[in-house]
Design a protein around this motif. Structure first.
Motif, mmCIF file in Angstrom:
data_model
loop_
_atom_site.group_PDB
_atom_site.id
_atom_site.type_symbol
_atom_site.label_atom_id
_atom_site.label_comp_id
_atom_site.label_asym_id
_atom_site.label_seq_id
_atom_site.Cartn_x
_atom_site.Cartn_y
_atom_site.Cartn_z
ATOM 1 N N THR A 148 19.390 72.375 5.204
ATOM 2 C CA THR A 148 19.268 73.437 4.367
ATOM 3 C C THR A 148 17.403 73.628 4.297
ATOM 4 O O THR A 148 16.968 74.547 4.268
ATOM 5 C CB THR A 148 19.709 73.367 2.871
ATOM 6 O OG1 THR A 148 21.187 73.453 3.015
ATOM 7 C CG2 THR A 148 19.133 74.521 2.046
ATOM 8 N N GLU A 149 16.773 72.502 3.913
ATOM 9 C CA GLU A 149 15.510 72.459 4.117
ATOM 10 C C GLU A 149 15.051 72.877 5.255
ATOM 11 O O GLU A 149 13.965 73.577 5.361
ATOM 12 C CB GLU A 149 14.924 70.803 3.840
ATOM 13 C CG GLU A 149 15.214 70.180 2.505
ATOM 14 C CD GLU A 149 15.009 68.901 2.308
ATOM 15 O OE1 GLU A 149 15.051 68.369 1.133
ATOM 16 O OE2 GLU A 149 14.767 68.161 3.297
ATOM 17 N N ALA B 209 16.736 82.675 -7.465
ATOM 18 C CA ALA B 209 16.957 81.477 -8.283
ATOM 19 C C ALA B 209 17.222 80.221 -7.552
ATOM 20 O O ALA B 209 16.427 79.216 -7.726
ATOM 21 C CB ALA B 209 18.045 81.478 -9.245
ATOM 22 N N SER B 210 18.002 80.360 -6.529
ATOM 23 C CA SER B 210 18.239 79.115 -5.373
ATOM 24 C C SER B 210 16.931 78.960 -4.810
ATOM 25 O O SER B 210 16.778 77.679 -4.382
ATOM 26 C CB SER B 210 19.328 79.637 -4.660
ATOM 27 O OG SER B 210 20.721 79.413 -5.556
ATOM 28 N N VAL B 211 16.454 80.139 -4.160
ATOM 29 C CA VAL B 211 15.143 79.948 -3.688
ATOM 30 C C VAL B 211 14.238 79.281 -4.169
ATOM 31 O O VAL B 211 13.480 78.295 -3.570
ATOM 32 C CB VAL B 211 14.766 81.361 -3.206
ATOM 33 C CG1 VAL B 211 13.336 81.198 -2.440
ATOM 34 C CG2 VAL B 211 15.831 82.137 -1.867
ATOM 35 N N THR B 212 13.784 79.692 -5.625
ATOM 36 C CA THR B 212 12.900 79.140 -6.222
ATOM 37 C C THR B 212 13.021 77.398 -6.354
ATOM 38 O O THR B 212 12.223 76.619 -6.328
ATOM 39 C CB THR B 212 12.695 79.807 -7.744
ATOM 40 O OG1 THR B 212 12.473 80.828 -7.668
ATOM 41 C CG2 THR B 212 12.012 78.977 -8.657
ATOM 42 N N ASP B 213 14.313 77.072 -6.783
ATOM 43 C CA ASP B 213 14.832 75.610 -6.785
ATOM 44 C C ASP B 213 14.205 74.918 -5.378
ATOM 45 O O ASP B 213 13.637 73.866 -5.541
ATOM 46 C CB ASP B 213 16.306 75.494 -7.042
ATOM 47 C CG ASP B 213 16.607 76.042 -8.329
ATOM 48 O OD1 ASP B 213 15.588 76.178 -9.543
ATOM 49 O OD2 ASP B 213 17.680 76.210 -8.747
ATOM 50 N N MET B 214 14.741 75.689 -4.393
ATOM 51 C CA MET B 214 14.488 74.839 -3.131
ATOM 52 C C MET B 214 12.719 74.697 -2.942
ATOM 53 O O MET B 214 12.422 73.731 -2.147
ATOM 54 C CB MET B 214 14.984 75.539 -1.865
ATOM 55 C CG MET B 214 14.781 74.838 -0.505
ATOM 56 S SD MET B 214 15.041 73.173 -0.429
ATOM 57 C CE MET B 214 16.696 73.332 -0.519
ATOM 58 N N LEU B 215 12.152 75.816 -3.323
ATOM 59 C CA LEU B 215 10.684 75.755 -3.182
ATOM 60 C C LEU B 215 10.060 74.790 -3.765
ATOM 61 O O LEU B 215 9.098 74.064 -3.256
ATOM 62 C CB LEU B 215 10.115 77.348 -3.132
ATOM 63 C CG LEU B 215 10.445 78.440 -2.512
ATOM 64 C CD1 LEU B 215 10.038 79.763 -2.811
ATOM 65 C CD2 LEU B 215 10.339 78.073 -0.928
ATOM 66 N N LYS C 267 11.338 71.939 -4.555
ATOM 67 C CA LYS C 267 11.626 70.827 -3.998
ATOM 68 C C LYS C 267 10.636 70.533 -2.694
ATOM 69 O O LYS C 267 10.551 69.384 -2.441
ATOM 70 C CB LYS C 267 13.276 70.768 -3.520
ATOM 71 C CG LYS C 267 13.776 69.467 -2.868
ATOM 72 C CD LYS C 267 15.288 69.690 -2.546
ATOM 73 C CE LYS C 267 15.660 68.379 -1.826
ATOM 74 N NZ LYS C 267 17.044 68.584 -1.711
ATOM 75 N N LEU C 268 10.459 71.388 -1.966
ATOM 76 C CA LEU C 268 9.852 71.563 -0.738
ATOM 77 C C LEU C 268 8.300 71.375 -1.039
ATOM 78 O O LEU C 268 7.517 70.586 -0.392
ATOM 79 C CB LEU C 268 9.870 72.797 0.255
ATOM 80 C CG LEU C 268 11.323 73.025 0.845
ATOM 81 C CD1 LEU C 268 11.352 74.421 1.429
ATOM 82 C CD2 LEU C 268 11.599 71.971 1.680
ATOM 83 N N LEU D 165 3.466 77.545 4.352
ATOM 84 C CA LEU D 165 3.923 76.197 4.651
ATOM 85 C C LEU D 165 2.376 75.513 4.771
ATOM 86 O O LEU D 165 1.672 75.880 4.999
ATOM 87 C CB LEU D 165 4.080 76.349 6.231
ATOM 88 C CG LEU D 165 5.646 76.997 6.389
ATOM 89 C CD1 LEU D 165 5.930 76.963 7.972
ATOM 90 C CD2 LEU D 165 6.594 76.174 5.622
ATOM 91 N N THR D 166 2.584 74.023 4.372
ATOM 92 C CA THR D 166 1.343 73.129 4.530
ATOM 93 C C THR D 166 1.288 72.841 5.973
ATOM 94 O O THR D 166 2.143 73.223 6.836
ATOM 95 C CB THR D 166 1.838 71.876 3.818
ATOM 96 O OG1 THR D 166 2.853 71.193 4.341
ATOM 97 C CG2 THR D 166 2.075 72.117 2.294
ATOM 98 N N GLU D 167 0.341 72.177 6.356
ATOM 99 C CA GLU D 167 0.172 71.775 7.778
ATOM 100 C C GLU D 167 1.678 70.805 8.225
ATOM 101 O O GLU D 167 1.899 71.154 9.470
ATOM 102 C CB GLU D 167 -1.089 70.758 8.052
ATOM 103 C CG GLU D 167 -1.360 70.356 9.405
ATOM 104 C CD GLU D 167 -2.556 69.436 9.595
ATOM 105 O OE1 GLU D 167 -2.805 68.775 10.553
ATOM 106 O OE2 GLU D 167 -3.444 69.583 8.679
ATOM 107 N N GLU D 168 2.276 70.000 7.254
ATOM 108 C CA GLU D 168 3.310 69.232 7.857
ATOM 109 C C GLU D 168 4.329 70.096 7.787
ATOM 110 O O GLU D 168 5.520 69.947 8.823
ATOM 111 C CB GLU D 168 3.471 68.076 6.677
ATOM 112 C CG GLU D 168 4.700 67.451 7.140
ATOM 113 C CD GLU D 168 4.975 66.790 8.194
ATOM 114 O OE1 GLU D 168 6.125 66.302 8.692
ATOM 115 O OE2 GLU D 168 3.744 66.581 8.784
ATOM 116 N N GLY D 169 4.505 71.002 6.888
ATOM 117 C CA GLY D 169 5.451 72.048 6.946
ATOM 118 C C GLY D 169 5.513 72.989 8.139
ATOM 119 O O GLY D 169 6.686 73.175 8.861
#
Length: 218
Positions: free
Chosen positions: A5-6, A38-44, A46-47, A63-67
């Protein structure tokens, strides 16, 4: 190690943000993944905790550099598997996406490297999309949409903007694939449709939607 999922979220953000360079809003992500905002917000959140995205509530996410690195590796695996499925297992280009969606999560660096070597280090997948190298570099083609061409201009099909099976099956029926030479014969202002000719001299009328989803060599 990241969950399926991530990785799917990271890859979706990468694709929606012009290869990681722009912010994306949660509604766009929710639509792309067919899930609730709402599910997207929760995952964001977490990421963001894992330092894979920059997330600012009500503004968007990037995205961050690592993302970005993780996204490129997922995209690399996906596109390499698509090449393998078409070239070695004789799948058609409209059949490979869903299978590659599963295979892209096999994250063995050694397997990916061996697959790349076995295929001869391809630079583009069966849909004309660039395959990131092991260090994340991509060879970009000079291209433009068929819709942007004017009467009497010609070029070669180098990619598609829509890789959904129904569109690819349509192109197969029209005998249009990567490498097909197309010339614009006429453009109709009423509905922005086009009359085109193929290299076998067949003439076709294509809709505005079709012309916005075919990339031609620039």
């Amino acid at each position: 190690m990241h969950s399926f999922t991530e990785e799917n979220y990271i890859k979706t953000i990468f694709k929606l943000s012009s290869n990681g360079t722009q912010e994306v809003n949660t509604n766009a992500i929710a639509e792309a993944l067919d899930t609730k905002a709402a599910s997207v917000t929760d995952m964001l959140r977490k990421l963001s905790t894992k330092k894979l995205v920059h997330y600012i509530k009500y503004r968007g996410v990037s995205l961050t550099e690592e993302g970005n690195r993780v996204a490129l590796q997922v995209v690399r695996r996906h596109r390499l598997w698509e090449v393998f499925l078409v070239e070695k297992l004789k799948f058609s280009w409209d059949e490979v996406h869903e299978v590659a969606e599963e295979l892209e999560h096999v994250s063995s660096a050694l397997l990916t490297r061996r697959l790349d070597e076995f295929l001869g280090h391809p630079q583009f997948d069966p849909h004309g999309d660039p395959i990131p190298s092991e260090n994340g570099e991509m060879k970009l083609k000079k291209q433009r949409l068929l819709a942007e061409m004017t009467v009497d201009e010609a070029g070669v099909v180098v990619g598609v903007n829509d890789s959904q099976p129904l569109f690819l099956q349509y192109l197969d029926k029209m005998c249009i694939s990567l490498g097909t030479r197309i010339k614009v014969l006429d453009h109709f202002a009423y509905d922005n449709s086009m009359e085109i000719s193929l290299e076998d001299e067949r003439q076709l009328l294509v809709s505005s939607e079709v012309s916005r989803n075919i990339f031609i060599s620039a």
